[in-house]
Design a protein around this motif. Structure first.
Motif, PDB file in Angstrom:
ATOM      1  N   TYR A 139       7.721-107.911 -52.083  1.00  0.00           N
ATOM      2  CA  TYR A 139       7.083-108.258 -50.816  1.00  0.00           C
ATOM      3  C   TYR A 139       6.760-109.746 -50.754  1.00  0.00           C
ATOM      4  O   TYR A 139       6.911-110.372 -49.694  1.00  0.00           O
ATOM      5  CB  TYR A 139       5.817-107.423 -50.623  1.00  0.00           C
ATOM      6  CG  TYR A 139       6.050-106.197 -49.767  1.00  0.00           C
ATOM      7  CD1 TYR A 139       5.367-106.023 -48.568  1.00  0.00           C
ATOM      8  CD2 TYR A 139       6.964-105.224 -50.142  1.00  0.00           C
ATOM      9  CE1 TYR A 139       5.580-104.913 -47.773  1.00  0.00           C
ATOM     10  CE2 TYR A 139       7.193-104.114 -49.363  1.00  0.00           C
ATOM     11  CZ  TYR A 139       6.507-103.959 -48.177  1.00  0.00           C
ATOM     12  OH  TYR A 139       6.740-102.855 -47.394  1.00  0.00           O
ATOM     13  N   LEU A 140       6.319-110.309 -51.866  1.00  0.00           N
ATOM     14  CA  LEU A 140       6.030-111.742 -51.864  1.00  0.00           C
ATOM     15  C   LEU A 140       7.300-112.545 -51.598  1.00  0.00           C
ATOM     16  O   LEU A 140       7.308-113.453 -50.760  1.00  0.00           O
ATOM     17  CB  LEU A 140       5.423-112.149 -53.205  1.00  0.00           C
ATOM     18  CG  LEU A 140       5.182-113.648 -53.415  1.00  0.00           C
ATOM     19  CD1 LEU A 140       4.246-114.209 -52.351  1.00  0.00           C
ATOM     20  CD2 LEU A 140       4.612-113.899 -54.806  1.00  0.00           C
ATOM     21  N   ASP A 141       8.374-112.210 -52.282  1.00  0.00           N
ATOM     22  CA  ASP A 141       9.612-112.973 -52.109  1.00  0.00           C
ATOM     23  C   ASP A 141      10.207-112.764 -50.718  1.00  0.00           C
ATOM     24  O   ASP A 141      10.722-113.710 -50.104  1.00  0.00           O
ATOM     25  CB  ASP A 141      10.618-112.581 -53.185  1.00  0.00           C
ATOM     26  CG  ASP A 141      10.182-113.039 -54.569  1.00  0.00           C
ATOM     27  OD1 ASP A 141       9.260-113.864 -54.667  1.00  0.00           O
ATOM     28  OD2 ASP A 141      10.770-112.565 -55.562  1.00  0.00           O
ATOM     29  N   GLU A 161       1.725-113.519 -43.039  1.00  0.00           N
ATOM     30  CA  GLU A 161       0.546-114.184 -43.595  1.00  0.00           C
ATOM     31  C   GLU A 161      -0.105-113.358 -44.688  1.00  0.00           C
ATOM     32  O   GLU A 161      -0.561-113.911 -45.707  1.00  0.00           O
ATOM     33  CB  GLU A 161      -0.457-114.473 -42.475  1.00  0.00           C
ATOM     34  CG  GLU A 161       0.019-115.528 -41.493  1.00  0.00           C
ATOM     35  CD  GLU A 161      -0.936-115.739 -40.341  1.00  0.00           C
ATOM     36  OE1 GLU A 161      -0.864-116.794 -39.689  1.00  0.00           O
ATOM     37  OE2 GLU A 161      -1.769-114.827 -40.081  1.00  0.00           O
ATOM     38  N   LYS A 162      -0.160-112.045 -44.513  1.00  0.00           N
ATOM     39  CA  LYS A 162      -0.765-111.177 -45.528  1.00  0.00           C
ATOM     40  C   LYS A 162      -0.015-111.270 -46.852  1.00  0.00           C
ATOM     41  O   LYS A 162      -0.621-111.430 -47.920  1.00  0.00           O
ATOM     42  CB  LYS A 162      -0.763-109.732 -45.036  1.00  0.00           C
ATOM     43  CG  LYS A 162      -0.983-108.673 -46.122  1.00  0.00           C
ATOM     44  CD  LYS A 162      -2.356-108.769 -46.762  1.00  0.00           C
ATOM     45  CE  LYS A 162      -2.535-107.703 -47.837  1.00  0.00           C
ATOM     46  NZ  LYS A 162      -3.841-107.816 -48.508  1.00  0.00           N
ATOM     47  N   TYR A 163       1.309-111.182 -46.778  1.00  0.00           N
ATOM     48  CA  TYR A 163       2.100-111.087 -48.000  1.00  0.00           C
ATOM     49  C   TYR A 163       2.546-112.440 -48.555  1.00  0.00           C
ATOM     50  O   TYR A 163       3.313-112.492 -49.515  1.00  0.00           O
ATOM     51  CB  TYR A 163       3.276-110.134 -47.784  1.00  0.00           C
ATOM     52  CG  TYR A 163       2.786-108.718 -47.558  1.00  0.00           C
ATOM     53  CD1 TYR A 163       2.185-108.006 -48.599  1.00  0.00           C
ATOM     54  CD2 TYR A 163       2.870-108.109 -46.311  1.00  0.00           C
ATOM     55  CE1 TYR A 163       1.695-106.717 -48.399  1.00  0.00           C
ATOM     56  CE2 TYR A 163       2.380-106.823 -46.106  1.00  0.00           C
ATOM     57  CZ  TYR A 163       1.797-106.139 -47.156  1.00  0.00           C
ATOM     58  OH  TYR A 163       1.303-104.868 -46.962  1.00  0.00           O
ATOM     59  N   THR A 164       2.035-113.533 -47.948  1.00  0.00           N
ATOM     60  CA  THR A 164       2.178-114.860 -48.554  1.00  0.00           C
ATOM     61  C   THR A 164       0.811-115.469 -48.852  1.00  0.00           C
ATOM     62  O   THR A 164       0.722-116.645 -49.216  1.00  0.00           O
ATOM     63  CB  THR A 164       2.966-115.825 -47.642  1.00  0.00           C
ATOM     64  OG1 THR A 164       2.302-115.908 -46.364  1.00  0.00           O
ATOM     65  CG2 THR A 164       4.396-115.368 -47.451  1.00  0.00           C
ATOM     66  N   SER A 165      -0.248-114.687 -48.713  1.00  0.00           N
ATOM     67  CA  SER A 165      -1.608-115.194 -48.901  1.00  0.00           C
ATOM     68  C   SER A 165      -1.884-115.492 -50.375  1.00  0.00           C
ATOM     69  O   SER A 165      -1.241-114.944 -51.280  1.00  0.00           O
ATOM     70  CB  SER A 165      -2.623-114.168 -48.387  1.00  0.00           C
ATOM     71  OG  SER A 165      -2.602-113.001 -49.192  1.00  0.00           O
ATOM     72  N   PHE A 168      -2.759-112.364 -52.475  1.00  0.00           N
ATOM     73  CA  PHE A 168      -1.599-111.551 -52.807  1.00  0.00           C
ATOM     74  C   PHE A 168      -0.759-112.232 -53.884  1.00  0.00           C
ATOM     75  O   PHE A 168      -0.278-111.579 -54.821  1.00  0.00           O
ATOM     76  CB  PHE A 168      -0.750-111.278 -51.560  1.00  0.00           C
ATOM     77  CG  PHE A 168       0.328-110.261 -51.786  1.00  0.00           C
ATOM     78  CD1 PHE A 168       0.019-108.920 -51.963  1.00  0.00           C
ATOM     79  CD2 PHE A 168       1.660-110.638 -51.846  1.00  0.00           C
ATOM     80  CE1 PHE A 168       1.012-107.973 -52.189  1.00  0.00           C
ATOM     81  CE2 PHE A 168       2.660-109.702 -52.072  1.00  0.00           C
ATOM     82  CZ  PHE A 168       2.332-108.369 -52.242  1.00  0.00           C
ATOM     83  N   ARG A 169      -0.604-113.543 -53.782  1.00  0.00           N
ATOM     84  CA  ARG A 169       0.138-114.281 -54.815  1.00  0.00           C
ATOM     85  C   ARG A 169      -0.529-114.117 -56.182  1.00  0.00           C
ATOM     86  O   ARG A 169       0.149-113.962 -57.201  1.00  0.00           O
ATOM     87  CB  ARG A 169       0.210-115.768 -54.457  1.00  0.00           C
ATOM     88  CG  ARG A 169       1.105-116.100 -53.294  1.00  0.00           C
ATOM     89  CD  ARG A 169       1.159-117.603 -53.049  1.00  0.00           C
ATOM     90  NE  ARG A 169       1.860-117.887 -51.830  1.00  0.00           N
ATOM     91  CZ  ARG A 169       3.186-117.903 -51.712  1.00  0.00           C
ATOM     92  NH1 ARG A 169       3.932-117.668 -52.779  1.00  0.00           N
ATOM     93  NH2 ARG A 169       3.765-118.159 -50.556  1.00  0.00           N
TER      94      ARG A 169
END
Length: 219
Positions: A139-141, A161-165, A168-169
């Motif tokens: 999901y991050l990538d 925005e959620k999955y690059t926050s 999350f990182r």
């Protein structure tokens, strides 16, 4: 090179296919059909309930207090924070919490959660770490890739925005470290870890396809 990097190399073709999937590219530019995103909201809600259970079960197999605490905290964060995001998405598309809880898992979602829960019950802590790693890293990538494709804000921007926050990182970085630590501590588990990682990675790609095609049971 850490073992997590080797796993990513082994799954490079799957990772590339995820980034090129139309669900990902169309979500990035805002053109994704609302029906496909609504299907993702419903199915991912059901997925995350089991994902949280997997982390809770993993906590019972961890070999130190700090890892147990972090695994159980991740289970709580999934239930409290990530599911709240899904409830917010659902409300935007006219879905209530009751609607979400009544959703039947599509075949692919069921296959994925069955695999994860079975691994949590029957596998080692090293296998569990490898099995859940593709969800976070994937999901991050994918979201980082979406961010490079997006040219303006649109209705799916909160997903990106959620999955690059930063939070999350940080969670994904912790998962990477966990995979590396267990691979180092239990070298005899590496083949099982690789198999678990690749199965989850393939199911991650299949999940995008399931949502894009709005997969349901035919009968």
């Amino acid at each position: 090179m850490g073992f997590s990097d080797r796993l990513l190399d082994d799954g490079a073709e799957i990772w590339a296919a995820q980034k090129e999937h139309p669900f990902v590219t169309e979500l990035a530019d805002g053109s994704l059909d609302e029906a496909a995103f609504r299907h993702w909201v419903k199915q991912d809600y059901r997925y995350l309930l089991d994902y949280a259970r997997v982390f809770a079960l993993a906590g019972t197999k961890a070999d130190d207090e700090e890892t147990t605490r972090r695994l159980t905290a991740t289970a709580h964060a999934t239930l409290d924070d990530e599911l709240d995001l899904h409830r917010s998405f659902a409300a935007d598309y006219g879905l209530s919490v009751d609607d979400l809880e009544a959703v039947e898992k599509a075949p692919t979602c069921g296959a994925y959660t069955d695999f994860l829960v079975r691994t949590a019950h029957e596998g080692s802590i090293a296998e569990i770490a490898a099995a859940v790693y593709p969800c976070g890293q994937g999901y991050l990538d994918a979201a980082d890739h979406m961010a490079t494709l997006a040219t303006e804000d649109h209705r799916y921007t909160p997903f990106i925005e959620k999955y690059t926050s930063d939070p999350f990182r940080e969670t994904v970085a912790w998962l990477r470290d966990l995979v590396d630590r267990y691979a180092e501590a239990f070298p005899g588990e590496r083949d099982a870890m690789r198999a678990a990682f690749l199965r989850s990675a393939r199911l991650e790609h299949a999940f995008w396809e399931m949502c894009y095609t709005r997969e349901t049971w035919d009968v």
